[in-house]
Design an enzyme around this catalytic site. Structure first.
Site, mmCIF file in Angstrom:
data_model
loop_
_atom_site.group_PDB
_atom_site.id
_atom_site.type_symbol
_atom_site.label_atom_id
_atom_site.label_comp_id
_atom_site.label_asym_id
_atom_site.label_seq_id
_atom_site.Cartn_x
_atom_site.Cartn_y
_atom_site.Cartn_z
ATOM 1 N N GLU A 94 29.781 -6.857 6.278
ATOM 2 C CA GLU A 94 29.451 -5.422 6.241
ATOM 3 C C GLU A 94 27.969 -5.216 6.523
ATOM 4 O O GLU A 94 27.159 -6.100 6.235
ATOM 5 C CB GLU A 94 29.725 -4.896 4.824
ATOM 6 C CG GLU A 94 30.965 -4.037 4.688
ATOM 7 C CD GLU A 94 30.754 -2.584 5.078
ATOM 8 O OE1 GLU A 94 29.977 -2.318 6.014
ATOM 9 O OE2 GLU A 94 31.380 -1.713 4.444
ATOM 10 N N ASP A 95 27.610 -4.043 7.003
ATOM 11 C CA ASP A 95 26.199 -3.744 7.227
ATOM 12 C C ASP A 95 25.475 -3.482 5.904
ATOM 13 O O ASP A 95 24.446 -4.073 5.610
ATOM 14 C CB ASP A 95 26.034 -2.556 8.189
ATOM 15 C CG ASP A 95 26.854 -1.327 7.801
ATOM 16 O OD1 ASP A 95 27.541 -1.334 6.759
ATOM 17 O OD2 ASP A 95 26.821 -0.339 8.551
ATOM 18 N N ASP A 98 26.382 0.738 -0.273
ATOM 19 C CA ASP A 98 25.663 1.881 -0.811
ATOM 20 C C ASP A 98 26.355 2.272 -2.120
ATOM 21 O O ASP A 98 26.093 1.685 -3.171
ATOM 22 C CB ASP A 98 25.705 2.970 0.267
ATOM 23 C CG ASP A 98 24.850 4.177 -0.045
ATOM 24 O OD1 ASP A 98 23.820 4.017 -0.706
ATOM 25 O OD2 ASP A 98 25.214 5.289 0.386
ATOM 26 N N PHE A 147 17.603 6.191 3.379
ATOM 27 C CA PHE A 147 18.568 6.102 4.466
ATOM 28 C C PHE A 147 17.937 5.321 5.608
ATOM 29 O O PHE A 147 16.892 5.692 6.126
ATOM 30 C CB PHE A 147 19.007 7.489 4.937
ATOM 31 C CG PHE A 147 20.233 7.417 5.803
ATOM 32 C CD1 PHE A 147 21.497 7.342 5.239
ATOM 33 C CD2 PHE A 147 20.111 7.376 7.183
ATOM 34 C CE1 PHE A 147 22.635 7.235 6.030
ATOM 35 C CE2 PHE A 147 21.250 7.274 7.991
ATOM 36 C CZ PHE A 147 22.503 7.205 7.409
ATOM 37 N N ARG A 160 21.796 2.346 16.493
ATOM 38 C CA ARG A 160 22.466 1.080 16.159
ATOM 39 C C ARG A 160 21.842 -0.102 16.900
ATOM 40 O O ARG A 160 21.926 -1.236 16.444
ATOM 41 C CB ARG A 160 23.950 1.141 16.539
ATOM 42 C CG ARG A 160 24.774 2.103 15.698
ATOM 43 C CD ARG A 160 26.254 1.804 15.918
ATOM 44 N NE ARG A 160 27.123 2.883 15.474
ATOM 45 C CZ ARG A 160 27.584 3.028 14.233
ATOM 46 N NH1 ARG A 160 27.239 2.172 13.297
ATOM 47 N NH2 ARG A 160 28.385 4.026 13.936
HETATM 48 P P1 IMP Z 1 29.446 3.161 0.703
HETATM 49 O O1 IMP Z 1 30.921 3.351 0.740
HETATM 50 O O2 IMP Z 1 28.747 4.333 0.079
HETATM 51 O O3 IMP Z 1 29.018 1.846 0.084
HETATM 52 O O4 IMP Z 1 28.926 3.233 2.180
HETATM 53 C C1 IMP Z 1 29.105 2.221 3.052
HETATM 54 C C2 IMP Z 1 28.909 2.681 4.478
HETATM 55 O O5 IMP Z 1 28.089 3.844 4.600
HETATM 56 C C3 IMP Z 1 28.181 1.605 5.218
HETATM 57 O O6 IMP Z 1 29.072 0.664 5.750
HETATM 58 C C4 IMP Z 1 27.419 2.377 6.271
HETATM 59 O O7 IMP Z 1 28.215 2.545 7.413
HETATM 60 C C5 IMP Z 1 27.144 3.724 5.643
HETATM 61 N N1 IMP Z 1 25.784 3.776 5.079
HETATM 62 C C6 IMP Z 1 25.413 3.700 3.784
HETATM 63 N N2 IMP Z 1 24.081 3.771 3.651
HETATM 64 C C7 IMP Z 1 23.585 3.870 4.897
HETATM 65 C C8 IMP Z 1 22.249 3.951 5.432
HETATM 66 O O8 IMP Z 1 21.215 3.925 4.728
HETATM 67 N N3 IMP Z 1 22.178 4.044 6.791
HETATM 68 C C9 IMP Z 1 23.261 4.073 7.607
HETATM 69 N N4 IMP Z 1 24.503 4.003 7.146
HETATM 70 C C10 IMP Z 1 24.671 3.890 5.813
#
Ligand code: IMP
Length: 170
Positions: A94-95, A98, A147, A160
């Site tokens: 995963e990238d 959050d 962010f 990206r």
């Molecule tokens: P989560 O479900 O809130 O953990 O979010 C996960 C997804 O939200 C990641 O796989 C990203 O695609 C996107 N995301 C969360 N934070 C960021 C950020 O700071 N920049 C860009 N995308 C983010």
């Protein structure tokens, strides 16, 4: 945009992660890497190129954000895997983690497909934003609640392709 992690810093951390992963799976165990699209594609690409031939790949696509910068908590499943996970050592790539909602959802789905083991590798983690507890075995960098874009991460599908991670000033 302010650079948070430059390309050289990212590359050297990825080489460390690759070594750590390989030592956790003794030869000749195969490692099946599942990239979470779209954000995970750059990390996956560099990570697997730092590893040896014991690696196989697949891709899955989910979306949780739309075009904004805040998670809706709603996860949509857009592309499934091409191959079975049964009996394989799987690592989700995963990238960023959050809130953890996306990963939690994905891990539940993938675990139900009977892998021999399931671990997760994330380039970035924002622990202060977590809404659910989720296990991540390999973390590239822990960052503050900002962010970020670049190195696979987007804002409205842009940035990206940046080779570094930058903080998006809105
Ligand atoms: P989560 O479900 O809130 O953990 O979010 C996960 C997804 O939200 C990641 O796989 C990203 O695609 C996107 N995301 C969360 N934070 C960021 C950020 O700071 N920049 C860009 N995308 C983010």
């Amino acid at each position: 945009m302010q650079i948070l992690l430059d390309a050289a810093t990212i590359q050297s951390r990825i080489r460390e992660l690759a070594r750590q992963i390989e030592s956790d799976y003794p030869v000749p165990e195969e490692i099946h890497m599942v990239c979470v699209l779209k954000g995970g594609f750059v990390f996956m690409s560099d990570l697997v190129r730092s590893m040896t031939a014991r690696v196989t790949l697949d891709f899955i696509a989910v979306s949780s954000y739309g075009a904004g910068t805040k998670s809706s908590g709603e996860v949509r499943f857009q592309k499934d895997l091409d191959t079975s996970l049964e009996g394989r050592h799987v690592i989700v790539v995963e990238d960023i983690v959050d809130t953890g909602l996306t990963l939690k959802y994905l891990q539940e789905i993938l675990r139900s497909r009977a892998p021999k083991s399931l671990k997760t590798a994330c380039l970035l983690s924002k622990p202060s934003r977590r809404k659910v507890e989720v296990s991540v075995e390999y973390i590239g960098f822990t960052i503050e609640d900002k962010f970020v874009v670049g190195y696979g991460l987007d804002y409205g599908e842009k940035y990206r392709n940046l080779p570094h991670i930058a903080v998006l000033q809105e």
